[in-house]
Write a protein that holds these residues in place. Structure first.
Motif, PDB file in Angstrom:
ATOM      1  N   LEU A  15      34.629  53.997  11.747  1.00  0.00           N
ATOM      2  CA  LEU A  15      33.977  53.549  12.944  1.00  0.00           C
ATOM      3  C   LEU A  15      34.416  53.448  14.287  1.00  0.00           C
ATOM      4  O   LEU A  15      33.816  54.076  15.225  1.00  0.00           O
ATOM      5  CB  LEU A  15      33.468  52.124  12.592  1.00  0.00           C
ATOM      6  N   GLY A  16      35.720  53.328  14.392  1.00  0.00           N
ATOM      7  CA  GLY A  16      36.522  53.232  15.578  1.00  0.00           C
ATOM      8  C   GLY A  16      36.620  54.871  16.102  1.00  0.00           C
ATOM      9  O   GLY A  16      36.373  54.890  17.342  1.00  0.00           O
ATOM     10  N   HIS A  17      36.796  55.636  15.272  1.00  0.00           N
ATOM     11  CA  HIS A  17      36.991  57.015  15.587  1.00  0.00           C
ATOM     12  C   HIS A  17      35.698  57.739  16.179  1.00  0.00           C
ATOM     13  O   HIS A  17      35.614  58.301  17.146  1.00  0.00           O
ATOM     14  CB  HIS A  17      37.414  57.865  14.261  1.00  0.00           C
ATOM     15  N   LEU A  18      34.576  57.197  15.342  1.00  0.00           N
ATOM     16  CA  LEU A  18      33.212  57.708  15.955  1.00  0.00           C
ATOM     17  C   LEU A  18      33.005  57.140  17.256  1.00  0.00           C
ATOM     18  O   LEU A  18      32.464  57.874  18.386  1.00  0.00           O
ATOM     19  CB  LEU A  18      31.906  57.204  15.114  1.00  0.00           C
ATOM     20  N   SER A  19      33.255  55.776  17.583  1.00  0.00           N
ATOM     21  CA  SER A  19      33.240  55.177  18.987  1.00  0.00           C
ATOM     22  C   SER A  19      33.968  55.883  20.003  1.00  0.00           C
ATOM     23  O   SER A  19      33.572  55.994  21.296  1.00  0.00           O
ATOM     24  CB  SER A  19      33.617  53.646  18.656  1.00  0.00           C
ATOM     25  N   TYR A  20      35.126  56.393  19.626  1.00  0.00           N
ATOM     26  CA  TYR A  20      36.195  56.836  20.569  1.00  0.00           C
ATOM     27  C   TYR A  20      35.370  58.465  21.041  1.00  0.00           C
ATOM     28  O   TYR A  20      35.326  58.549  22.192  1.00  0.00           O
ATOM     29  CB  TYR A  20      37.353  57.279  19.870  1.00  0.00           C
TER      30      TYR A  20
END
Length: 62
Positions: A42-47
């Motif tokens: 999720l954090g990677h996608l947000s980045y």
């Protein structure tokens, strides 16, 4: 919209027990739970969404 449907239907099938299991691949180089890895994704996608938005603004010249 199809992507959202696939994500929702997939996550509905994941039990709390599944989330607490160790993820089968050490994608980050160390053991982690499935829940931990999903939060990482999720954090990677947000980045990357932030990067896309930044580039969109660069191209939006008036």
């Amino acid at each position: 919209m199809k992507t959202i449907e696939v994500v929702h239907s997939s996550l509905e099938k994941v039990s709390e027990e599944d989330l607490n299991k160790e993820f089968p691949i050490q994608a980050l180089g160390y053991p982690m739970t499935t829940e931990y890895f999903l939060i990482h994704l999720l954090g990677h996608l947000s980045y990357h969404l932030g990067q896309i938005n930044y580039h969109r603004r660069l191209l939006d010249v008036e």
